[in-house]
Motif scaffolding. Structure first.
Motif, PDB file in Angstrom:
ATOM      1  N   ALA A 172      -5.997   7.150 -10.810  1.00 46.42           N
ATOM      2  CA  ALA A 172      -5.308   7.563  -9.591  1.00 46.42           C
ATOM      3  C   ALA A 172      -6.156   8.580  -8.845  1.00 46.42           C
ATOM      4  O   ALA A 172      -6.853   9.406  -9.446  1.00 46.42           O
ATOM      5  N   GLY A 216      -0.978  14.506  -2.200  1.00 43.28           N
ATOM      6  CA  GLY A 216      -0.773  13.072  -2.277  1.00 43.28           C
ATOM      7  C   GLY A 216      -1.477  12.447  -3.453  1.00 43.28           C
ATOM      8  O   GLY A 216      -2.429  13.018  -4.017  1.00 43.28           O
ATOM      9  N   THR A 217      -1.002  11.293  -3.844  1.00 41.09           N
ATOM     10  CA  THR A 217      -1.617  10.510  -4.910  1.00 41.09           C
ATOM     11  C   THR A 217      -1.638   9.044  -4.506  1.00 41.09           C
ATOM     12  O   THR A 217      -0.798   8.585  -3.719  1.00 41.09           O
ATOM     13  N   GLU A 218      -2.599   8.321  -5.020  1.00 41.19           N
ATOM     14  CA  GLU A 218      -2.657   6.874  -4.834  1.00 41.19           C
ATOM     15  C   GLU A 218      -3.039   6.232  -6.155  1.00 41.19           C
ATOM     16  O   GLU A 218      -4.072   6.563  -6.743  1.00 41.19           O
ATOM     17  N   GLU A 219      -2.202   5.347  -6.635  1.00 37.82           N
ATOM     18  CA  GLU A 219      -2.478   4.623  -7.871  1.00 37.82           C
ATOM     19  C   GLU A 219      -3.538   3.556  -7.610  1.00 37.82           C
ATOM     20  O   GLU A 219      -3.383   2.724  -6.713  1.00 37.82           O
ATOM     21  N   LEU A 220      -4.619   3.613  -8.386  1.00 39.09           N
ATOM     22  CA  LEU A 220      -5.735   2.696  -8.187  1.00 39.09           C
ATOM     23  C   LEU A 220      -5.770   1.584  -9.231  1.00 39.09           C
ATOM     24  O   LEU A 220      -6.631   0.706  -9.160  1.00 39.09           O
ATOM     25  N   GLN A 264       2.269   2.255  -3.348  1.00 39.96           N
ATOM     26  CA  GLN A 264       1.325   2.838  -4.292  1.00 39.96           C
ATOM     27  C   GLN A 264       0.816   4.202  -3.861  1.00 39.96           C
ATOM     28  O   GLN A 264       0.140   4.882  -4.615  1.00 39.96           O
ATOM     29  N   THR A 265       1.128   4.628  -2.634  1.00 40.94           N
ATOM     30  CA  THR A 265       0.631   5.890  -2.104  1.00 40.94           C
ATOM     31  C   THR A 265       1.794   6.837  -1.866  1.00 40.94           C
ATOM     32  O   THR A 265       2.821   6.452  -1.315  1.00 40.94           O
ATOM     33  N   ASN A 266       1.631   8.091  -2.302  1.00 42.55           N
ATOM     34  CA  ASN A 266       2.686   9.076  -2.138  1.00 42.55           C
ATOM     35  C   ASN A 266       2.091  10.337  -1.533  1.00 42.55           C
ATOM     36  O   ASN A 266       1.164  10.924  -2.091  1.00 42.55           O
ATOM     37  N   VAL A 267       2.608  10.750  -0.370  1.00 44.62           N
ATOM     38  CA  VAL A 267       2.169  11.982   0.279  1.00 44.62           C
ATOM     39  C   VAL A 267       3.392  12.867   0.478  1.00 44.62           C
ATOM     40  O   VAL A 267       4.425  12.415   0.992  1.00 44.62           O
ATOM     41  N   ALA A 289       0.835  -1.194   0.000  1.00 45.34           N
ATOM     42  CA  ALA A 289       0.000   0.000   0.000  1.00 45.34           C
ATOM     43  C   ALA A 289       0.870   1.245   0.000  1.00 45.34           C
ATOM     44  O   ALA A 289       0.594   2.224  -0.692  1.00 45.34           O
ATOM     45  N   HIS A 290       1.991   1.194   0.789  1.00 44.68           N
ATOM     46  CA  HIS A 290       2.871   2.349   0.852  1.00 44.68           C
ATOM     47  C   HIS A 290       3.521   2.623  -0.502  1.00 44.68           C
ATOM     48  O   HIS A 290       3.717   3.765  -0.900  1.00 44.68           O
TER      49      HIS A 290
END
Length: 354
Positions: free
Chosen positions: A70, A61-65, A20-23, A17-18
Motif C-alpha cells: 500500500a 491517504g492510502t491506496e491499496e496496490l 481502493q483509495t482513501n483520503v 479506483a475510489h
C-alpha cells in the motif's frame, strides 16, 4: 450503444479506483487563555493557539496496490487560531509532509516526519502528551529537530509479540556528509497494560559544514506506562550529552541577569499519572533536571491538569505548572505550542478534533 458501454466501463473503473483509495481530512482546533508569571516580563495574560494540542489541518491517504502493498501519505500544516496565521512563516506543510510504502515487512516513508525520540516522549512517557502547562517539554529537550526532522527516511516494523522498531535518518544535505545529519531509533514493547519504549537521537548541528564531532548532541530516553484501569502510571528517564543536546525552550534569557547556559550533560526524570475522574481525565507529573556540568543548573517542576470531555471530539481543559530553577537555570513553563516566559503558567481552553 458502443459509446454508452464505454462510458459505463469508465465509471466502473473510477468506482474501483475510489474503492481502493482513501483520503481523509482531519484536524485539531485548540485555543486557550494562558497566564504566565515569574519572568522578567512580569505577569503575561493572552489568548493563544494550541496550548493542549497544536492546531492543525491535514490530509492523509492510502491506496491499496495489491499483494499486501500500500502507498500512503500525510500533509499537515499548523495554524494559529488566535490570529489565523500559519504557525511557521514561509511554510505550507510544516508539521508533517511525507509519502511512503507499507508492506507486511514494515513501512518506509520519506519527507518531514516526527523523530522516534519525540513519539516516545509524547505517546509513552508523558501523561500530558507534551501538551498543556504540565508538558514534559518544560524540562525534557523536546523542541526543534528533536520533534520533527526534514529530509528524513524512516522505517517502522510490524509489531511481533508486542515488539516493534522505528528507525530514522535525516540527511544534512551539506558538503560534508555528517554536517547537519540526524539519526535515531526506538524499540518498544506493548502488551496488555504495559507499554515501554527506549529511544535514541543523535544530531550534528554543525552549520559550518565541517562535520566535526564536537557539534554532536545525543539524547537517550526510556519511557513507560502501566494501565491499572483506575489509573495509568507514567515514568521516564533521559540522558542528554553534547552540544545542543538540551537547548532551552526559551533561549531569550526570560529571567534577565546572567543568561542561563544550556546543559551539555544532564539527566531528566519524570513520574506521573492519568486517571479518569468524573466525566473527564486528571493528569499530573513531577520532573527533575539534573545538570551535571559545573554550572549545576538543576530544576524541579510539577504540573496538574484536567480535561473535561463534552463529547469524544470536544473538551474543555485547565492546567497549571510551576518550576523551581536553581543556580540561574532558565527553564520556563511551556505548553504544546509556546515556550513560556516564566516559571509559573496556566491554561484554560477548549479543543475540538475532526
Amino acid at each position: 450503444m458502443k459509446k454508452a458501454a464505454l462510458i459505463a466501463l469508465g465509471l466502473a473503473a473510477g468506482a474501483g479506483a475510489h474503492a481502493q483509495t482513501n483520503v481523509t481530512l482531519y484536524g485539531i482546533v485548540d485555543a486557550a487563555l494562558v497566564g504566565e508569571n515569574g519572568g522578567s516580563a512580569g505577569h503575561v495574560t493572552k489568548v493563544t493557539s494550541g496550548a493542549a494540542s497544536a492546531s492543525r489541518i491535514g490530509f492523509r491517504g492510502t491506496e491499496e496496490l495489491g499483494d499486501g502493498l500500500a502507498a500512503f501519505f500525510t500533509l499537515e500544516t499548523g495554524a494559529r487560531i488566535d490570529t489565523g496565521e500559519v504557525d511557521a512563516a514561509g511554510t505550507i506543510f510544516n508539521r508533517q509532509a511525507f509519502v511512503g510504502l507499507r508492506t507486511k515487512a514494515g513501512s518506509v516513508a520519506l519527507g518531514r516526519q516526527y523523530t522516534p525520540y519525540h513519539t516516545t516522549l509524547a505517546a509513552v512517557a508523558d501523561p500530558f502528551g507534551t501538551g498543556y502547562a504540565g508538558t514534559a517539554k518544560n524540562l525534557f529537550p523536546d523542541n526543534g529537530t528533536n520533534v520533527r526532522a526534514s529530509n528524513t527516511v524512516t522505517y517502522a516494523s510490524p509489531r511481533v509479540n508486542g515488539v516493534n522498531v522505528d528507525l530514522a535518518y535525516s540527511a544534512g544535505e551539506q558538503t560534508a556528509l555528517a554536517a547537519g545529519r540526524q539519526f535515531g531509533g526506538a524499540i518498544g514493547y506493548a502488551a496488555g497494560p504495559l507499554t515501554v519504549r527506549l529511544a535514541y537521537n543523535s544530531k550534528n548541528t554543525d552549520v559550518a559544514a565541517t562535520g566535526t564531532n564536537h557539534e554532536l548532541g545525543r539524547n537517550t530516553l526510556l519511557g513507560a506506562n502501566y494501565d491499572f484501569k483506575w489509573v495509568r502510571l507514567y515514568a521516564a528517564y533521559g540522558i542528554d550529552k553534547g552540544f545542543n543536546s538540551a537547548t532551552l525552550g526559551n533561549a531569550n534569557n526570560p529571567y534577565g541577569g546572567v543568561k542561563p547556559t544550556p546543559s551539555i550533560d544532564g539527566r531528566d526524570m519524570l513520574l506521573g499519572f492519568r486517571a479518569p475522574v468524573g466525566p473527564g481525565t486528571l493528569m499530573f507529573s513531577t520532573m527533575h533536571k539534573d545538570d551535571r556540568t559545573h554550572f549545576n543548573q538543576d530544576a524541579t517542576s510539577w504540573g496538574i491538569g484536567y480535561l473535561y470531555e463534552l463529547t469524544k471530539r470536544t473538551g474543555l481543559y485547565a492546567a497549571y505548572a510551576h518550576i523551581n530553577n536553581k543556580n540561574g537555570a532558565g527553564y520556563t513553563v511551556a505548553n504544546n505550542s509556546e515556550s513560556g516566559s516564566g516559571n509559573t503558567g496556566y491554561d484554560l481552553g477548549i479543543r475540538h478534533t475532526f
